[in-house]
Motif scaffolding. Structure first.
Motif, mmCIF file in Angstrom:
data_model
loop_
_atom_site.group_PDB
_atom_site.id
_atom_site.type_symbol
_atom_site.label_atom_id
_atom_site.label_comp_id
_atom_site.label_asym_id
_atom_site.label_seq_id
_atom_site.Cartn_x
_atom_site.Cartn_y
_atom_site.Cartn_z
ATOM 1 N N SER A 284 -16.201 -34.112 -18.731
ATOM 2 C CA SER A 284 -16.402 -32.757 -19.246
ATOM 3 C C SER A 284 -17.875 -32.398 -19.131
ATOM 4 C CB SER A 284 -15.947 -32.697 -20.709
ATOM 5 O OG SER A 284 -16.367 -31.494 -21.324
ATOM 6 N N GLY A 285 -18.188 -31.424 -18.281
ATOM 7 C CA GLY A 285 -19.567 -31.026 -18.034
ATOM 8 C C GLY A 285 -20.099 -31.698 -16.787
ATOM 9 N N CYS A 286 -20.439 -30.918 -15.787
ATOM 10 C CA CYS A 286 -20.802 -31.465 -14.476
ATOM 11 C C CYS A 286 -22.227 -31.118 -14.076
ATOM 12 C CB CYS A 286 -19.817 -30.990 -13.417
ATOM 13 S SG CYS A 286 -18.148 -31.623 -13.699
ATOM 14 N N GLY A 287 -23.141 -31.207 -15.049
ATOM 15 C CA GLY A 287 -24.552 -31.229 -14.700
ATOM 16 C C GLY A 287 -24.863 -32.557 -14.032
ATOM 17 N N PRO A 288 -26.142 -32.876 -13.816
ATOM 18 C CA PRO A 288 -26.479 -34.122 -13.117
ATOM 19 C C PRO A 288 -25.876 -35.366 -13.754
ATOM 20 C CG PRO A 288 -28.391 -32.690 -13.188
ATOM 21 C CD PRO A 288 -27.340 -32.024 -14.021
ATOM 22 N N ILE A 289 -25.907 -35.482 -15.087
ATOM 23 C CA ILE A 289 -25.321 -36.661 -15.724
ATOM 24 C C ILE A 289 -23.810 -36.687 -15.511
ATOM 25 C CG2 ILE A 289 -24.860 -37.792 -17.926
ATOM 26 C CD1 ILE A 289 -27.661 -38.287 -16.966
ATOM 27 N N GLY A 290 -23.160 -35.548 -15.631
ATOM 28 C CA GLY A 290 -21.728 -35.493 -15.385
ATOM 29 C C GLY A 290 -21.376 -35.875 -13.959
ATOM 30 N N LEU A 291 -22.151 -35.382 -12.999
ATOM 31 C CA LEU A 291 -21.908 -35.746 -11.597
ATOM 32 C C LEU A 291 -22.041 -37.249 -11.401
ATOM 33 C CD1 LEU A 291 -23.872 -32.915 -9.742
ATOM 34 C CD2 LEU A 291 -21.404 -33.046 -10.141
ATOM 35 N N VAL B 240 -10.877 -36.363 -13.119
ATOM 36 C CA VAL B 240 -10.833 -34.897 -13.185
ATOM 37 C C VAL B 240 -12.146 -34.418 -13.783
ATOM 38 C CG1 VAL B 240 -9.668 -32.886 -14.164
ATOM 39 C CG2 VAL B 240 -8.333 -34.869 -13.401
ATOM 40 N N ALA B 241 -12.776 -33.457 -13.135
ATOM 41 C CA ALA B 241 -14.036 -32.894 -13.606
ATOM 42 C C ALA B 241 -13.790 -31.501 -14.164
ATOM 43 C CB ALA B 241 -15.048 -32.817 -12.464
ATOM 44 N N ALA B 242 -14.418 -31.212 -15.312
ATOM 45 C CA ALA B 242 -14.247 -29.913 -15.961
ATOM 46 C C ALA B 242 -15.607 -29.289 -16.237
ATOM 47 C CB ALA B 242 -13.471 -30.052 -17.265
ATOM 48 N N ASP B 243 -15.712 -27.999 -16.004
ATOM 49 C CA ASP B 243 -16.941 -27.258 -16.277
ATOM 50 C C ASP B 243 -16.581 -25.783 -16.340
ATOM 51 O OD1 ASP B 243 -20.162 -28.150 -15.883
ATOM 52 O OD2 ASP B 243 -19.756 -26.009 -15.739
ATOM 53 N N VAL B 244 -17.470 -24.984 -16.940
ATOM 54 C CA VAL B 244 -17.232 -23.544 -17.000
ATOM 55 C C VAL B 244 -17.671 -22.850 -15.718
ATOM 56 C CG1 VAL B 244 -17.399 -23.448 -19.511
ATOM 57 C CG2 VAL B 244 -19.464 -23.112 -18.125
ATOM 58 N N LEU B 245 -18.440 -23.550 -14.865
ATOM 59 C CA LEU B 245 -19.021 -22.945 -13.672
ATOM 60 C C LEU B 245 -18.443 -23.560 -12.402
ATOM 61 C CD1 LEU B 245 -22.751 -22.849 -14.814
ATOM 62 C CD2 LEU B 245 -21.121 -20.941 -14.814
ATOM 63 N N ALA B 246 -18.341 -22.736 -11.359
ATOM 64 C CA ALA B 246 -17.768 -23.208 -10.099
ATOM 65 C C ALA B 246 -18.727 -24.106 -9.328
ATOM 66 C CB ALA B 246 -17.372 -22.005 -9.236
ATOM 67 N N GLY B 247 -20.023 -23.814 -9.384
ATOM 68 C CA GLY B 247 -20.986 -24.595 -8.612
ATOM 69 C C GLY B 247 -20.969 -26.068 -8.960
ATOM 70 N N PRO B 248 -21.102 -26.429 -10.246
ATOM 71 C CA PRO B 248 -21.038 -27.844 -10.606
ATOM 72 C C PRO B 248 -19.723 -28.509 -10.212
ATOM 73 C CG PRO B 248 -21.965 -26.558 -12.401
ATOM 74 C CD PRO B 248 -21.455 -25.578 -11.394
ATOM 75 N N GLY C 231 -17.746 -33.446 -4.401
ATOM 76 C CA GLY C 231 -18.554 -34.118 -3.396
ATOM 77 C C GLY C 231 -18.944 -35.534 -3.756
ATOM 78 N N VAL C 232 -18.926 -35.868 -5.057
ATOM 79 C CA VAL C 232 -19.305 -37.222 -5.455
ATOM 80 C C VAL C 232 -18.111 -38.043 -5.959
ATOM 81 C CG1 VAL C 232 -21.703 -36.651 -5.945
ATOM 82 C CG2 VAL C 232 -19.996 -36.442 -7.772
ATOM 83 N N GLY C 233 -16.886 -37.514 -5.757
ATOM 84 C CA GLY C 233 -15.743 -38.369 -6.029
ATOM 85 C C GLY C 233 -14.677 -37.865 -6.968
ATOM 86 N N ALA C 234 -14.803 -36.649 -7.515
ATOM 87 C CA ALA C 234 -13.750 -36.133 -8.389
ATOM 88 C C ALA C 234 -12.492 -35.836 -7.576
ATOM 89 C CB ALA C 234 -14.217 -34.874 -9.111
ATOM 90 N N ASP C 235 -11.324 -36.196 -8.130
ATOM 91 C CA ASP C 235 -10.058 -35.943 -7.445
ATOM 92 C C ASP C 235 -9.563 -34.521 -7.659
ATOM 93 O OD1 ASP C 235 -9.426 -38.720 -6.475
ATOM 94 O OD2 ASP C 235 -9.581 -39.127 -8.611
ATOM 95 N N ALA C 236 -9.925 -33.935 -8.809
ATOM 96 C CA ALA C 236 -9.480 -32.586 -9.143
ATOM 97 C C ALA C 236 -10.485 -31.976 -10.104
ATOM 98 C CB ALA C 236 -8.089 -32.606 -9.773
ATOM 99 N N THR C 237 -10.435 -30.649 -10.226
ATOM 100 C CA THR C 237 -11.363 -29.949 -11.111
ATOM 101 C C THR C 237 -10.602 -28.946 -11.973
ATOM 102 O OG1 THR C 237 -11.824 -28.187 -9.503
ATOM 103 C CG2 THR C 237 -13.237 -30.146 -9.429
ATOM 104 N N VAL C 238 -11.213 -28.631 -13.106
ATOM 105 C CA VAL C 238 -10.693 -27.587 -13.993
ATOM 106 C C VAL C 238 -11.863 -26.685 -14.356
ATOM 107 C CG1 VAL C 238 -9.660 -27.050 -16.222
ATOM 108 C CG2 VAL C 238 -8.896 -29.071 -14.948
ATOM 109 N N GLN C 239 -11.757 -25.393 -14.045
ATOM 110 C CA GLN C 239 -12.786 -24.440 -14.455
ATOM 111 C C GLN C 239 -12.397 -23.908 -15.831
ATOM 112 O OE1 GLN C 239 -13.948 -21.501 -11.576
ATOM 113 N NE2 GLN C 239 -15.559 -20.671 -12.883
#
Length: 363
Positions: free
Chosen positions: A172-179, A194-202, A208-216
């Motif tokens: 949850s949260g894909c800033g640098p630490i989340g990435l 699964v990576a979750a964030d409020v923003l599309a960019g993160p 790109g670093v290995g998440a299988d799926a994302t949730v905006q």
């Protein structure tokens, strides 16, 4: 020597400071790169990081790489590429023998937690104890190596989470630490991330670093009650309740992001009804050695770095790092006059504006 100094809220200057001399057991380094951490941003933007308030000018930076400039003992050759473990551990405590990063009385580069403050590494030269220095493999560029400290934070969070081999993991949260947490979970054997964030960019960077799926978040609903491990990396109190709800019964939730040091409402209902384990994680012990190996093995981790700006554009670098939609890790290229190992330039953003240098007699 030149150094970046935060004198107060939104007051960052390029200052002239005395060049430090190493004492017994110390080494002087010539700094090459400094990554901008969330704590650096808080000191610059707010004059405080959680409970730690600036009481004197502070040189920021604990995500640093460079080369050996002077080792009085002669153990490290001049020019040896290194990163720094930024902690000096404090007084041993019973029950915490294996966790020196939690001993009281320690210090951390670029931190106002101590008095006097512990000055950081965004300077031409830095003197540290020799046991804080980590020599680098020949094939690890200084630029990528600047990720060692935040990657160690992510790896320690995985250590706190426990065995994640075969697990379903939510970040949850894909800033640098989340990435880097995504990458660390992949390294430790997670079956699905699964990576979750409020923003599309993160989120695009997380893939790109290995998440299988994302949730905006806000546009999509987080899955409820399905994850074995949740790593809450945003530090936003409003994200803690959804992170808890994402965990399965008797799942583990690790609070990685630093939360504000103030009362905030958090919905803990799922913590009780699902018998969840909510764990905190703080900095790291020795995971920086694993981080160095991981950065050497995985060239793709350099994608976490989205911007690199020279020290005379430091204020622009800090402003860029505030824009989490556009930026991942932002590096400041320091005043290293030698050829940097793997010195290829990152995206410097659109029309960065250099602030006029101001020379100060002291910090």
């Amino acid at each position: 020597m030149r150094a970046l100094v935060i004198r107060g809220t939104l007051d960052l200057v390029d200052a002239e400071l005395p060049t430090p001399e190493p004492g017994p057991g110390e080494v002087r380094l010539r700094m090459a790169y400094g990554g901008i951490c969330g704590s650096d941003l808080h000191y610059w933007a707010h004059g405080a990081n959680a409970e730690y308030v600036l009481r004197e000018p502070l040189v920021p930076g604990h995500e640093v790489s460079g080369t050996v400039d002077l080792d009085p003992r002669g153990d490290l050759a001049v020019g040896t590429p290194v990163v720094v473990h930024p902690a000096r551990f404090g007084l041993p405590q019973a029950g915490l023998e294996a966790s020196p990063h939690l001993w009281p009385g320690g210090s951390y580069l670029g931190s106002a937690a101590t008095w006097p403050h512990t000055q950081g590494g965004m300077s031409e030269y830095l003197v540290v104890r020799q046991d804080m220095v980590r020599p680098l493999p020949a094939d690890l560029p200084l630029r990528r190596a600047a990720l060692a400290e935040p990657l160690a934070v992510a790896l320690h969070a995985m250590t706190v989470a426990g065995d994640v081999a075969g697990a379903r993991v939510l970040v949850s949260g894909c800033g640098p630490i989340g990435l880097l947490a995504v990458a660390a979970a992949r390294r430790r054997g997670a079956a699905e991330i699964v990576a979750a964030d409020v923003l599309a960019g993160p989120l695009s960077r997380a893939v790109g670093v290995g998440a299988d799926a994302t949730v905006q978040v806000g546009a999509e609903a987080l899955p409820d009650g399905v994850f074995d491990v949740v790593l809450e990396c945003s530090g936003v109190p409003a994200a803690i309740g959804p992170a808890l709800r994402g965990a399965r019964r008797r799942g583990v939730v690790v609070q990685v992001g630093m939360v504000p040091d103030e009362p905030r409402p958090v919905n803990l209902a799922a913590l009780v009804s699902r018998e969840l384990q909510l764990r905190g994680t703080f900095r790291f012990h020795d995971e920086i050695d694993e981080a160095i190996r991981m950065l050497t093995d995985d060239v793709g981790l350099e994608a976490v770095i989205t911007h690199e700006l020279p020290a005379d554009q430091a204020e622009q670098a800090f402003r860029t790092a505030q824009d989490s939609e556009a930026s991942g890790k932002v590096l400041v290229r320091l005043w290293h006059d030698g050829e940097l190992v793997g010195d290829h330039r990152g995206d410097q953003g659109s029309a960065p504006v250099a602030e006029q240098r101001r020379t100060e007699g002291t910090a």
